[in-house]
Design an enzyme around this catalytic site. Sequence first.
Site, mmCIF file in Angstrom:
data_model
loop_
_atom_site.group_PDB
_atom_site.id
_atom_site.type_symbol
_atom_site.label_atom_id
_atom_site.label_comp_id
_atom_site.label_asym_id
_atom_site.label_seq_id
_atom_site.Cartn_x
_atom_site.Cartn_y
_atom_site.Cartn_z
ATOM 1 N N ARG A 224 28.279 17.681 37.383
ATOM 2 C CA ARG A 224 27.321 17.863 36.178
ATOM 3 C C ARG A 224 28.017 17.430 34.962
ATOM 4 O O ARG A 224 28.893 17.860 34.516
ATOM 5 C CB ARG A 224 26.817 19.268 36.221
ATOM 6 C CG ARG A 224 25.882 19.635 37.145
ATOM 7 C CD ARG A 224 25.195 20.905 37.177
ATOM 8 N NE ARG A 224 24.596 21.325 38.496
ATOM 9 C CZ ARG A 224 23.905 22.125 38.580
ATOM 10 N NH1 ARG A 224 23.134 22.840 37.627
ATOM 11 N NH2 ARG A 224 23.043 22.260 39.825
ATOM 12 N N GLU A 226 27.922 18.163 31.908
ATOM 13 C CA GLU A 226 27.282 19.425 30.930
ATOM 14 C C GLU A 226 27.786 18.870 29.521
ATOM 15 O O GLU A 226 28.739 18.319 29.229
ATOM 16 C CB GLU A 226 28.116 20.606 31.416
ATOM 17 C CG GLU A 226 28.062 21.283 32.662
ATOM 18 C CD GLU A 226 26.576 21.855 32.832
ATOM 19 O OE1 GLU A 226 25.831 22.104 31.838
ATOM 20 O OE2 GLU A 226 26.346 22.361 33.957
ATOM 21 N N ARG A 232 32.545 28.705 31.307
ATOM 22 C CA ARG A 232 32.008 29.052 32.483
ATOM 23 C C ARG A 232 31.175 27.888 32.993
ATOM 24 O O ARG A 232 30.457 27.936 34.188
ATOM 25 C CB ARG A 232 30.601 29.909 32.058
ATOM 26 C CG ARG A 232 29.780 29.389 31.256
ATOM 27 C CD ARG A 232 28.474 30.477 30.852
ATOM 28 N NE ARG A 232 28.593 31.660 30.151
ATOM 29 C CZ ARG A 232 27.781 32.490 29.964
ATOM 30 N NH1 ARG A 232 26.600 32.201 30.438
ATOM 31 N NH2 ARG A 232 28.008 33.429 29.395
ATOM 32 N N HIS A 233 31.552 26.481 32.251
ATOM 33 C CA HIS A 233 30.912 25.374 33.049
ATOM 34 C C HIS A 233 32.055 24.435 33.455
ATOM 35 O O HIS A 233 33.187 24.206 32.893
ATOM 36 C CB HIS A 233 30.120 24.604 31.797
ATOM 37 C CG HIS A 233 28.703 25.267 31.706
ATOM 38 N ND1 HIS A 233 28.745 26.137 30.868
ATOM 39 C CD2 HIS A 233 27.810 25.383 32.661
ATOM 40 C CE1 HIS A 233 27.291 26.525 30.808
ATOM 41 N NE2 HIS A 233 26.769 26.029 31.901
ATOM 42 N N GLU A 370 25.007 34.178 34.673
ATOM 43 C CA GLU A 370 24.395 33.634 35.598
ATOM 44 C C GLU A 370 25.401 33.315 37.247
ATOM 45 O O GLU A 370 26.045 32.495 36.942
ATOM 46 C CB GLU A 370 23.276 32.505 35.399
ATOM 47 C CG GLU A 370 22.406 32.086 36.541
ATOM 48 C CD GLU A 370 21.737 30.658 36.131
ATOM 49 O OE1 GLU A 370 21.197 30.688 35.000
ATOM 50 O OE2 GLU A 370 21.747 29.840 36.936
ATOM 51 N N SER A 373 20.760 30.368 41.152
ATOM 52 C CA SER A 373 19.282 30.254 41.027
ATOM 53 C C SER A 373 18.640 30.114 42.074
ATOM 54 O O SER A 373 19.180 29.354 43.256
ATOM 55 C CB SER A 373 18.851 29.176 40.152
ATOM 56 O OG SER A 373 19.203 29.468 38.673
ATOM 57 N N ARG A 421 32.028 30.760 39.768
ATOM 58 C CA ARG A 421 31.450 31.885 39.026
ATOM 59 C C ARG A 421 31.567 33.257 39.833
ATOM 60 O O ARG A 421 31.787 34.270 39.258
ATOM 61 C CB ARG A 421 29.924 31.710 38.848
ATOM 62 C CG ARG A 421 29.728 30.420 37.650
ATOM 63 C CD ARG A 421 28.808 30.774 36.782
ATOM 64 N NE ARG A 421 28.702 29.491 35.897
ATOM 65 C CZ ARG A 421 27.452 29.273 35.127
ATOM 66 N NH1 ARG A 421 26.494 29.857 35.547
ATOM 67 N NH2 ARG A 421 27.423 28.107 34.340
HETATM 68 P P1 ATP Z 1 23.682 27.465 33.423
HETATM 69 O O1 ATP Z 1 22.340 27.782 32.752
HETATM 70 O O2 ATP Z 1 24.605 28.706 33.357
HETATM 71 O O3 ATP Z 1 24.258 26.131 32.889
HETATM 72 P P2 ATP Z 1 22.115 26.372 35.674
HETATM 73 O O4 ATP Z 1 20.740 27.100 35.458
HETATM 74 O O5 ATP Z 1 22.154 24.975 34.912
HETATM 75 O O6 ATP Z 1 23.271 27.253 35.056
HETATM 76 P P3 ATP Z 1 21.586 25.838 38.252
HETATM 77 O O7 ATP Z 1 21.090 24.418 38.200
HETATM 78 O O8 ATP Z 1 20.693 26.877 38.499
HETATM 79 O O9 ATP Z 1 22.514 26.108 36.869
HETATM 80 O O10 ATP Z 1 22.791 26.038 39.388
HETATM 81 C C1 ATP Z 1 22.960 27.043 40.302
HETATM 82 C C2 ATP Z 1 24.245 27.502 40.161
HETATM 83 O O11 ATP Z 1 25.268 26.732 40.164
HETATM 84 C C3 ATP Z 1 24.478 28.369 38.914
HETATM 85 O O12 ATP Z 1 23.786 29.686 38.686
HETATM 86 C C4 ATP Z 1 25.906 28.386 38.838
HETATM 87 O O13 ATP Z 1 26.501 29.603 39.523
HETATM 88 C C5 ATP Z 1 26.180 27.008 39.248
HETATM 89 N N1 ATP Z 1 26.814 26.204 38.587
HETATM 90 C C6 ATP Z 1 25.692 25.483 37.748
HETATM 91 N N2 ATP Z 1 26.170 24.315 36.929
HETATM 92 C C7 ATP Z 1 27.690 24.896 37.080
HETATM 93 C C8 ATP Z 1 28.647 24.311 36.200
HETATM 94 N N3 ATP Z 1 28.582 23.077 35.563
HETATM 95 N N4 ATP Z 1 29.863 24.805 36.526
HETATM 96 C C9 ATP Z 1 30.108 25.913 37.329
HETATM 97 N N5 ATP Z 1 28.891 26.240 37.957
HETATM 98 C C10 ATP Z 1 27.995 26.063 37.815
HETATM 99 MG MG MG Z 2 20.017 28.289 36.874
#
Ligand code: ATP
Ligand code: MG
Length: 447
Positions: A224, A226, A232-233, A370, A373, A421
């Site tokens: 990702r 980000e 946390r990312h 979080e 999901s 996480r």
């Molecule tokens: P956040 O809102 O915290 O950025 P997200 O809702 O974008 O997360 P999801 O697409 O729901 O993330 O991904 C499912 C799970 O994967 C998340 O709940 C998290 O535990 C993990 N995750 C997602 N993106 C990341 C990231 N960039 N780094 C670490 N863990 C991640």
């Molecule tokens: Mg999510």
Amino acid sequence: MAAFKAAPPIPGSMQDRTFTALAEAGDDVTVAGWVHEVRDLGGIAFLILRDKAGKIQVKFEKDELDDELVETGLSVHRESVIRVSGSVEEEPRAPTGVEVTPDTLEVVAEADPELPLDPSGKVDAELSTRLDNRTLDLRKDEPKAIFEIRAAVLQAVREAFRDHGSTEINTPKIVATGTEGGTELFPITYFGQEAFMNQSPQLFKQLMVGSGLERVFEIGPIFRAEEHNTPRHLNEATSIDFESAFIDADGAMDVLEAVVTAAYEGVWENAQPELEALDRADDFTVPDGEFERIPYEEIIEMVNATGALDEQLVWGDDLPTEAEKALGEELGEHYFITNWPSEVKPFYIKDTDDDPAVSTGFDLMHPRLELVSGGQREHRYEKLIAGFEQQGLDPEAFEYYTKMFRYGMPPHAGWGLGAERLIMTMLDLDNIREAVIFPRDRQRLSP
Ligand code: ATP
Ligand code: MG
């Protein structure tokens, strides 16, 4: 501290060694590992040798040993690899209660006198220095313990999935279209054609619930781009994914509770010395296996009642970080947020039967952030296509996926759990990078 686990020997010449933790008084042993420390007190000197299992003291009584052996042992630089043979005797003042009097000492691989990082831990290093020199960093008990615990988590999670009749799969990480599209994708060039690093195995795992496998899991990387560097990312994370035919969102949450609980239990049962190394053995608690399931609508009221936000939340708002924090403080344990508004969840999440504005989508929250999901998925072809269009995605680009919904796709549900996480919250680590050996973030592409 209890010793770390010793590895069983693999037959071969270099395995003629005893792990430090297994050396007992009265034995003649060969130990091999790294020079942790040398302390020369004049007539007597000590060398502490470190291996996977722990440390052992090697004693040099200068008058009684061969001069050359003493010279070699005391001039070797810290962190060099050595092999020592000798007899083990009881010594209550030694770190492990025993010490080795050497007959032979061989320097197997010399270390430079200048080290970029001090594995004895006497000098603290910045996280970036530690990440640049992970090999040396993971000679220290605490960082090493994190990765032993990570391995215990993954093992326990795999076993829990297998106990639930799930098949482990591996899906492509190079893809033509991202799961949800958008700016989070990393583009790459694939034989002259644009491709992407996959941001989630979502679509592939869904395709497998319609296959003869029915119930699957995958533990693999997600990519990702980000927007921000945060604690946390990551830009490359490990996702623990689950998907099953013939279950709804509640069924998916049941499996999730079992998997998360199994991860904690696995660590508690198999990684006590590592918890001790991290000073977590006393306050580590295995969750009781059931997490409160609170509908989004109630969550909004709870957040507003805390007064943590300047502006009141209304239906449809995503939860800002301060809201998550306030809820976490109030609830103090993992909890689910269920029935999110459909508009904030992706197209593949199914709406509830009574109200199209309310979805079956859920998140599992740790009080800090979080973790997961998930939700029931839209398995009806027409509704799925409509969902793509509503989200501004071209269903044609996802034809490989949508097509299969015309050939018998059962109702299904699942979730994605961020492995880092889970480990970060389990061990109360400040930064998610502590839970990855070689993290990828905005500044870090190597090592
Ligand atoms: P956040 O809102 O915290 O950025 P997200 O809702 O974008 O997360 P999801 O697409 O729901 O993330 O991904 C499912 C799970 O994967 C998340 O709940 C998290 O535990 C993990 N995750 C997602 N993106 C990341 C990231 N960039 N780094 C670490 N863990 C991640
Ligand atoms: Mg999510």
